[in-house]
Design a protein around this motif. Structure first.
Motif, mmCIF file in Angstrom:
data_model
loop_
_atom_site.group_PDB
_atom_site.id
_atom_site.type_symbol
_atom_site.label_atom_id
_atom_site.label_comp_id
_atom_site.label_asym_id
_atom_site.label_seq_id
_atom_site.Cartn_x
_atom_site.Cartn_y
_atom_site.Cartn_z
ATOM 1 N N ASN B 2 2.444 -14.971 -23.193
ATOM 2 C CA ASN B 2 1.088 -15.520 -23.370
ATOM 3 C C ASN B 2 0.386 -15.742 -22.023
ATOM 4 O OD1 ASN B 2 2.063 -17.918 -22.299
ATOM 5 N ND2 ASN B 2 2.509 -18.771 -24.334
ATOM 6 N N CYS B 3 -0.903 -16.109 -22.102
ATOM 7 C CA CYS B 3 -1.718 -16.230 -20.876
ATOM 8 C C CYS B 3 -1.171 -17.279 -19.909
ATOM 9 C CB CYS B 3 -3.159 -16.578 -21.233
ATOM 10 S SG CYS B 3 -4.010 -15.217 -22.033
ATOM 11 N N HIS B 29 0.606 -7.208 -20.728
ATOM 12 C CA HIS B 29 -0.351 -8.278 -21.026
ATOM 13 C C HIS B 29 -1.691 -8.031 -20.306
ATOM 14 C CE1 HIS B 29 -1.615 -12.385 -22.069
ATOM 15 N NE2 HIS B 29 -2.247 -12.333 -20.889
ATOM 16 N N CYS B 33 -5.501 -8.261 -21.778
ATOM 17 C CA CYS B 33 -6.241 -9.524 -21.554
ATOM 18 C C CYS B 33 -7.157 -9.424 -20.340
ATOM 19 C CB CYS B 33 -5.240 -10.663 -21.391
ATOM 20 S SG CYS B 33 -6.026 -12.227 -21.023
#
Lengths: 177, 167
Positions: B2-3, B29, B33
């Protein structure tokens, strides 16, 4: 330690240690003094150190300790003058083409901003940043030089980069206003 | 990944200290993103900018001179250290000698003027014997001088005198 061996060691490492010291103290004469003091210490205690695996790490540690002494003596925990590097960078010859000049100006501006931002780091953050970015040392070596844990070295580097990004972002915002 | 996790690892992704697995995860990622991709770009620019910062360069001749200067400072320090060691040693020796002479002169001063070194107690014994046996008016010399006279004599002499007097 025989003088031939010392001379070889000196010629191999002095320029590298000078660059490290210069990045810390940002002054040519002071950086050269630090290198000289470091090599006097190295000369006096080399026989004691001969068995240790990494001579380079040991020499970095000596230089860093001398840099810390320098700041302690001058009571400058944060670096005040960025003039030396900025002046040096500004004196570099730039190509005459307009676009290249603009790019170069931007690049120069970024460098100056970065220099100001670096001044705002703590001494520990700055040391870790310099050793990692410029000297390209591993976190293990940095931890040995600074006598801290590897995890602490990594965390400090992370904090330094994050802080630099925030400061530079703020400065860019202010320039656009 | 995740971020938040990427944000924590991004710095190490840029400096190349992550494992291959983690690198691949972050690469994946970043492709998806935009926020993290922008953050990645800022970090890269900042690090590249830092790496480009110039510092004065000195040539080999300069370092030769600097080396000679360093060596002469090492020699000076060495001479100074040797001098200090010699001075320390000399002052130590002088101190010991001074102590010796002072204590010797003190001992000399505290000795009785005509004291003659003898086996301990002999003169005292001889004096007491003489003093106790003979009344003071029969002594050949005044009582005050008796000790001095006895002190000057050898133990054998004491015995001869005793024998003579007691005969």
């Amino acid at each position: 330690m025989d003088s031939k061996e010392f001379e070889q060691l000196y010629k191999r490492y002095a320029p590298m240690l000078y660059r490290t010291a210069y990045r810390m103290v940002k002054n040519d004469a002071d950086a050269l003094d630090i290198v000289q003091d470091a090599f006097i210490r190295i000369f006096n205690s080399f026989t004691k150190f001969r068995n240790e695996a990494n001579v380079q790490t040991w020499m970095y540690r000596i230089v860093m300790n001398l840099c810390y002494d320098y700041f302690r003596k001058r009571k400058k925990v944060l670096f005040v003058s960025e003039r030396d590097i900025s002046d040096y960078d500004n004196n570099q010859q730039l190509p005459s083409d307009d676009n290249v000049e603009k790019i170069a100006d931007l690049e120069n501006q970024r460098k100056q901003n970065l220099q100001i931002a670096l001044d705002k780091l703590t001494l520990r953050q700055r040391t870790v940043f310099n050793l990692r970015i410029y000297d390209e040392l591993s976190y293990e070596d940095i931890s040995k030089i600074m006598n801290i844990k590897i995890g602490t070295a990594k965390a400090t580097f992370f904090q330094a980069v994050e802080k630099l990004k925030i400061i530079m972002k703020e400065m860019e915002k202010n320039e656009l206003r | 990944m995740n971020c938040d996790r990427v944000k924590q690892k991004l710095v190490f992704y840029v400096d190349g200290s992550l494992s291959e697995t983690e690198r691949n995860e972050i690469s994946q990622h970043l492709k998806q993103c935009d926020t993290c991709e922008a953050d990645y770009r800022t970090t890269v620019e900042m690090v590249e900018s830092a790496r480009k910062m110039k510092i004065p360069e000195h040539d080999d001749m300069f370092w030769n001179v600097h080396y000679q200067m360093t060596m002469s400072r090492i020699e000076q320090k060495h001479h100074r250290r040797t001098l200090i060691k010699t001075l320390k040693l000399a002052s130590g020796v002088i101190g010991v000698l001074l102590l010796f002479f002072v204590s010797r002169s003190y001992i000399e001063k505290s000795k009785p003027e005509n004291f003659v070194s003898m086996p301990v107690g002999i003169s005292d014994v001889a004096y007491n014997i003489l003093y106790n046996i003979l009344p003071s008016d029969k002594l050949p010399i005044p009582v005050e001088q008796l000790q001095n006279v006895v002190d000057l004599l050898e133990p054998e002499d004491h015995m001869i005198i005793l024998t003579e007097l007691l005969r």
